[in-house]
Write a protein that holds these residues in place. Structure first.
Motif, PDB file in Angstrom:
ATOM      1  N   THR A 102       0.840  -1.192   0.000  1.00  0.00           N
ATOM      2  CA  THR A 102       0.000   0.000   0.000  1.00  0.00           C
ATOM      3  C   THR A 102       0.877   1.246   0.000  1.00  0.00           C
ATOM      4  O   THR A 102       2.103   1.147   0.054  1.00  0.00           O
ATOM      5  N   SER A 103       0.238   2.398  -0.018  1.00  0.00           N
ATOM      6  CA  SER A 103       0.982   3.661  -0.038  1.00  0.00           C
ATOM      7  C   SER A 103       1.712   3.920   1.275  1.00  0.00           C
ATOM      8  O   SER A 103       2.649   4.731   1.322  1.00  0.00           O
ATOM      9  N   ILE A 104       1.307   3.229   2.372  1.00  0.00           N
ATOM     10  CA  ILE A 104       1.928   3.493   3.681  1.00  0.00           C
ATOM     11  C   ILE A 104       2.414   2.209   4.362  1.00  0.00           C
ATOM     12  O   ILE A 104       2.569   2.171   5.579  1.00  0.00           O
ATOM     13  N   TYR A 117      -8.246   3.081   3.825  1.00  0.00           N
ATOM     14  CA  TYR A 117      -7.170   4.069   3.761  1.00  0.00           C
ATOM     15  C   TYR A 117      -7.667   5.353   3.110  1.00  0.00           C
ATOM     16  O   TYR A 117      -7.390   6.465   3.572  1.00  0.00           O
ATOM     17  N   GLN A 121      -7.765   8.890   5.099  1.00  0.00           N
ATOM     18  CA  GLN A 121      -6.782   9.899   4.705  1.00  0.00           C
ATOM     19  C   GLN A 121      -7.399  11.077   3.953  1.00  0.00           C
ATOM     20  O   GLN A 121      -6.936  12.211   4.086  1.00  0.00           O
ATOM     21  N   GLU A 179      -2.073   8.088   8.711  1.00  0.00           N
ATOM     22  CA  GLU A 179      -1.263   6.874   8.821  1.00  0.00           C
ATOM     23  C   GLU A 179      -1.146   6.386  10.261  1.00  0.00           C
ATOM     24  O   GLU A 179      -1.008   5.179  10.504  1.00  0.00           O
ATOM     25  N   HIS A 180      -1.214   7.288  11.236  1.00  0.00           N
ATOM     26  CA  HIS A 180      -1.136   6.863  12.634  1.00  0.00           C
ATOM     27  C   HIS A 180      -2.398   6.091  13.033  1.00  0.00           C
ATOM     28  O   HIS A 180      -2.314   5.047  13.689  1.00  0.00           O
ATOM     29  N   LEU A 182      -4.402   4.530  10.956  1.00  0.00           N
ATOM     30  CA  LEU A 182      -4.447   3.286  10.176  1.00  0.00           C
ATOM     31  C   LEU A 182      -3.467   2.260  10.731  1.00  0.00           C
ATOM     32  O   LEU A 182      -3.741   1.059  10.699  1.00  0.00           O
ATOM     33  N   ALA A 183      -2.328   2.709  11.248  1.00  0.00           N
ATOM     34  CA  ALA A 183      -1.408   1.780  11.913  1.00  0.00           C
ATOM     35  C   ALA A 183      -2.073   1.190  13.144  1.00  0.00           C
ATOM     36  O   ALA A 183      -1.969  -0.010  13.413  1.00  0.00           O
ATOM     37  N   VAL A 194       1.822  -0.909   8.883  1.00  0.00           N
ATOM     38  CA  VAL A 194       1.965   0.451   8.348  1.00  0.00           C
ATOM     39  C   VAL A 194       3.349   0.977   8.732  1.00  0.00           C
ATOM     40  O   VAL A 194       3.786   0.832   9.881  1.00  0.00           O
ATOM     41  N   ILE A 196       5.885   3.993   9.463  1.00  0.00           N
ATOM     42  CA  ILE A 196       5.948   5.389   9.882  1.00  0.00           C
ATOM     43  C   ILE A 196       7.389   5.703  10.269  1.00  0.00           C
ATOM     44  O   ILE A 196       7.935   5.072  11.191  1.00  0.00           O
ATOM     45  N   TYR A 200       7.748  -0.252  11.383  1.00  0.00           N
ATOM     46  CA  TYR A 200       6.432  -0.820  11.098  1.00  0.00           C
ATOM     47  C   TYR A 200       5.610  -0.948  12.379  1.00  0.00           C
ATOM     48  O   TYR A 200       6.120  -1.343  13.433  1.00  0.00           O
TER      49      TYR A 200
END
Length: 380
Positions: A102-104, A117, A121, A179-180, A182-183, A194, A196, A200
């Motif tokens: 994925t993108s992240i 996502y 986002q 992203e936080h 989603l992680a 994810v 960051i 991971y």
């Protein structure tokens, strides 16, 4: 170190599709209690794990409007709002754990979470969340995750830290973004990890499903906790025969992702009793404690949780409405549904992202919060 008084925190648990219950509670608190109190409900601290982090971000950014948006989204939920699933993904000769990029992040996972996502986002107004924090309308937003390499609980936090950190956890200052959250919601093997800043992260529920401690470290002295697990009962009936694999998987998932928030609350109440005794015996007790030692303080709490077993509701909804589901989703959820214990399906309740189930949970959350109106008014 001086704490401001009357700082309210909202703490939201993780639990996959069970997050619909939280939306119902939030709709009642923001849309019913707020107008009754003749002022907007405005927690100064919002802490969430997994789906609780996503739900929390909506109300942290938009308040009452965010609660109503959440309610509508959960009442109209479809599986393809959360993940992509095709019939060919379920063929027996295929590896069920595909490598997803994925993108992240990237990694082995059952689902492609691109729809989730995109919604988190692009649809969630992150600029409004940051604006509220910058002007002091919101003291902090905290999102709990698990570091894949160390197994430590990492709380990403947009706001100040006032207390000492816990040795097995870390509060990490960041500007909270999609992203936080989603992680925090990346259930291992269900969604990919994810990345960051080169590390991971996966679902924060593995270590702390209900992030009460961070809210206290940030200075809250009033805490509203919304859980997604019914109080455990001693009268649970034992099965007549050995439980099947799906039943065992559901109970393992239940034990893994749903920490015992009751223990944390009992500790808070024990400290409260000690502090109130000290204050009654020595008029300057709390002032000296705050000035000379670790600044303990009385924490008022409210706790709303399901009045019914969500696994049983998931099983009943699935049996009644499975014909309404898309073919691939129906096939997948059928595999999760334990026919050997057809009145209870904990594993199904986490991944049954469909309005036939989530609409009912949202309504239950609203009703359970309404039953606790007197206690919630006293807290707010």
């Amino acid at each position: 170190m001086v704490y401001h008084r009357g700082v309210l925190a909202l703490v939201l648990s993780g639990g996959g599709a069970r997050g619909a219950y939280e939306a119902g509670v939030l709709r009642y608190v923001y849309d019913v209690l707020g107008p009754q109190l003749d002022r907007a409900v405005a927690p100064k601290v919002v802490c969430g794990t997994s789906i609780g982090a996503i739900n929390g971000a909506w109300v942290a950014a938009l308040g009452r409007e965010g609660a109503l948006n959440l309610s509508k989204a959960w009442q109209e939920m479809e599986a393809d709002h959360v993940y992509h699933l095709r019939a060919r993904d379920l063929l027996p000769w295929r590896d069920p754990f595909f490598f997803r990029r994925t993108s992240i992040g990237e990694g082995q996972a059952l689902f492609d979470p691109t729809p989730l996502y995109r919604r988190v986002q692009e649809d969630l107004p992150w600029h409004l969340l940051h604006e509220r924090i910058d002007r002091g309308a919101l003291r902090a937003m905290v999102v709990s995750t698990t570091d894949v390499m160390t197994g430590r609980c990492i709380h990403f936090m947009d706001g100040p830290i006032l207390g000492r950190q816990h040795p097995t956890e870390e509060l990490k200052p960041v500007r909270i973004r999609g992203e936080h959250c989603l992680a925090s919601a990346a259930i291992p093997l269900v969604f990919p990890p994810v990345s960051i800043e080169g590390r991971y992260y996966v679902d924060g529920s593995l270590r702390q499903n209900t992030p009460l401690r961070p809210s206290i470290l940030i200075g809250a002295d009033k805490v509203l906790v919304v859980g997604v697990k019914r109080p455990s009962t001693r009268e649970a009936v034992a099965p007549n025969e050995a439980p099947g694999p799906m039943f065992l998987a559901g109970k393992a998932f239940d034990a893994l992702l749903l920490d015992d928030i009751e223990d944390d609350l009992r500790q808070v109440h024990s400290v409260n009793r000690l502090l109130r005794w000290g204050q009654s015996a020595y008029p300057d007790f709390l002032e000296r404690m705050e000035r000379e030692h670790r600044p303990y303080r009385v924490i008022e709490t409210g706790y709303v949780r399901p009045s019914e077993d969500l696994g049983r509701i998931a099983a009943a909804c699935f049996e009644a409405y499975k014909a309404d589901l898309p073919f691939a989703t129906r096939l997948f959820l059928s595999a999760l549904h334990d026919r050997e214990a057809d009145d209870n399906s904990d594993l199904l309740s986490y991944l049954y992202f469909h309005k036939t189930f989530t609409h009912e949970l949202e309504a239950m959350g609203f009703a359970d919060a309404r039953r606790q109106e007197e206690a919630l008014v006293a807290l707010l």
